[in-house]
Design an enzyme around this catalytic site. Structure first.
Site, short mmCIF file in Angstrom:
data_model
loop_
_atom_site.label_atom_id
_atom_site.label_comp_id
_atom_site.label_asym_id
_atom_site.label_seq_id
_atom_site.Cartn_x
_atom_site.Cartn_y
_atom_site.Cartn_z
N TYR A 195 0.15 14.57 4.04
CA TYR A 195 0.63 13.20 4.29
C TYR A 195 -0.53 12.18 4.24
O TYR A 195 -0.46 11.17 3.55
CB TYR A 195 1.34 13.16 5.65
CG TYR A 195 1.70 11.76 6.10
CD1 TYR A 195 2.81 11.10 5.57
CD2 TYR A 195 0.93 11.09 7.05
CE1 TYR A 195 3.13 9.81 5.97
CE2 TYR A 195 1.25 9.80 7.45
CZ TYR A 195 2.35 9.16 6.91
OH TYR A 195 2.67 7.89 7.30
N TYR A 247 10.29 -1.74 7.19
CA TYR A 247 10.44 -1.44 8.63
C TYR A 247 11.24 -2.53 9.33
O TYR A 247 12.25 -2.98 8.80
CB TYR A 247 9.07 -1.20 9.28
CG TYR A 247 8.21 -0.36 8.39
CD1 TYR A 247 8.50 1.00 8.24
CD2 TYR A 247 7.19 -0.90 7.63
CE1 TYR A 247 7.76 1.79 7.38
CE2 TYR A 247 6.44 -0.11 6.76
CZ TYR A 247 6.73 1.22 6.64
OH TYR A 247 6.02 1.98 5.78
N VAL A 265 0.30 -0.43 4.56
CA VAL A 265 -0.68 -1.16 5.40
C VAL A 265 -1.98 -1.48 4.68
O VAL A 265 -2.82 -2.19 5.22
CB VAL A 265 -1.02 -0.45 6.74
CG1 VAL A 265 0.08 -0.57 7.75
CG2 VAL A 265 -1.48 0.96 6.53
O1 DON Z 1 0.73 6.80 8.63
C1 DON Z 1 0.23 5.69 8.63
O2 DON Z 1 0.16 4.99 9.64
C2 DON Z 1 -0.31 5.17 7.31
N1 DON Z 1 -0.87 6.24 6.55
C3 DON Z 1 0.78 4.51 6.51
C4 DON Z 1 1.50 3.41 7.25
C5 DON Z 1 1.95 2.29 6.41
O3 DON Z 1 1.47 2.05 5.32
C6 DON Z 1 2.94 1.36 7.02
N2 DON Z 1 3.22 0.26 6.12
N3 DON Z 1 3.28 -0.87 6.14
#
Ligand code: DON
Length: 311
Positions: A195, A247, A265
């Site tokens: 992941y 989200y 993110v």
């Molecule tokens: O798992 C996480 O927190 C990050 N690898 C991915 C989260 C993410 O990109 C949320 N998006 N806006």
């Protein structure tokens, strides 16, 4: 050159110029320490139309961390492997909660609301991993993304992956919690390793827009004519992007932009104009929901100028 493509090229260029100069840029994610070094002044925008023509502006060729946008590719791959069995492990409803929230899992037997929140994406990754070594599963994901983008140069940013591996305590909590319900079945460190690494894939706006083409064209890879997924599945992935791709900011994105979109993110967004174009934008500063602040504004301007809402 068609008149529509001329309009698109001008819009992409002008929006990129305007966005480069904007002072209100949001804040760069810092809970993954490696992402905190990214310059918030960067901005890229790219559109690939139905004929394969590319309009690019700003830093459209600079690679950035795609983070949660990778969840679109892992969902597509997992659906190809497990088909509708996937829906036993993950739901299809918006969560109305933050991307890394744990609250709903307790009442919902460890089954995450949708494949785009972190819990859901970890469950999807666990399914891809089943029966494979982590390295093989990751290789499969990377090959798939390279195939979709027609680009063998796409890489994983190991520094970003290692940074999240060191600090991803919430994701470890989600994975452990789901494992207690049997929704995650592999050793937690394997599932999380895959992941974190697929979230750390680095791509430019151009590569991302290219990789999204199959979703704009009924599931077909336009360059080869190869069916990546059926037209029905492409429609459904788009539906999930629209309802869950941002989200607890998904309603606002649909309201303002009117297109299926998936954020990360790292500040990227992939957006789909069914039948017409695949769009990618990058601006590292985020809004309070963890979605690119100027990325959304740029897509709102572009969709308005081109008349591209799905509604
Ligand atoms: O798992 C996480 O927190 C990050 N690898 C991915 C989260 C993410 O990109 C949320 N998006 N806006």
């Amino acid at each position: 050159m068609s008149a529509e493509f001329d309009r698109l090229s001008a819009a992409v260029r002008e929006i990129a110029e305007e966005m480069k100069a904007r002072p209100d840029r949001g804040s760069v994610a810092d809970y993954i320490p490696e992402l905190a070094h990214v310059d918030p002044g960067r901005f890229g925008l790219c559109a690939v139309d139905a004929e394969g023509r590319v309009a690019a502006g700003g830093d459209a060729d600079a690679p950035f961390s795609i983070q949660s946008i990778s969840k679109v590719f892992t969902l597509t791959l997992a659906l190809g492997m497990a088909g509708d069995r996937l829906w036993r492990r993950v739901g299809r409803e918006p969560s109305g909660s933050a991307f890394n929230s744990i609250v709903q899992l307790e009442h919902e037997r460890g089954v995450p609301r949708n494949p785009f929140i972190n819990a859901g994406a970890i469950a999807v990754t666990d399914l891809i991993l089943s029966g494979h070594q982590p390295r093989e599963a990751l290789g499969e994901i990377l090959r798939f993304v390279r195939f979709l983008a027609d680009d063998e140069t796409i890489r994983i940013d190991e520094a970003v992956a290692a940074s999240e591996q060191r600090t991803g305590f919430r994701n470890a909590a989600l994975a452990n919690y789901m494992r207690s319900f049997g929704v995650v079945t592999n050793p937690i460190e394997f599932t999380l390793g895959v992941y974190f690494h697929h979230c750390a894939i680095a791509m430019s706006c151009r590569q991302l827009a290219m990789a999204g083409r199959f979703l704009a064209h009924g599931g077909r890879h336009p360059a080869t004519g190869h069916a990546v997924v059926s037209p029905q599945r492409a429609r459904r992935i788009n539906a999930l992007m629209l309802t869950c791709g941002h989200y607890d900011g998904s309603g606002e994105f649909a309201f303002r932009v009117g297109l299926p979109g998936k954020s990360g993110v790292g500040g990227g967004v992939l957006a789909i104009v069914p039948g017409r174009a695949s769009l990618a934008v990058w601006s590292p500063g985020l809004d309070p929901s963890g979605n690119s602040h100027l990325g959304r504004e740029a897509l709102e301007m572009l969709s308005r100028r081109m008349g591209w809402s799905i509604f």
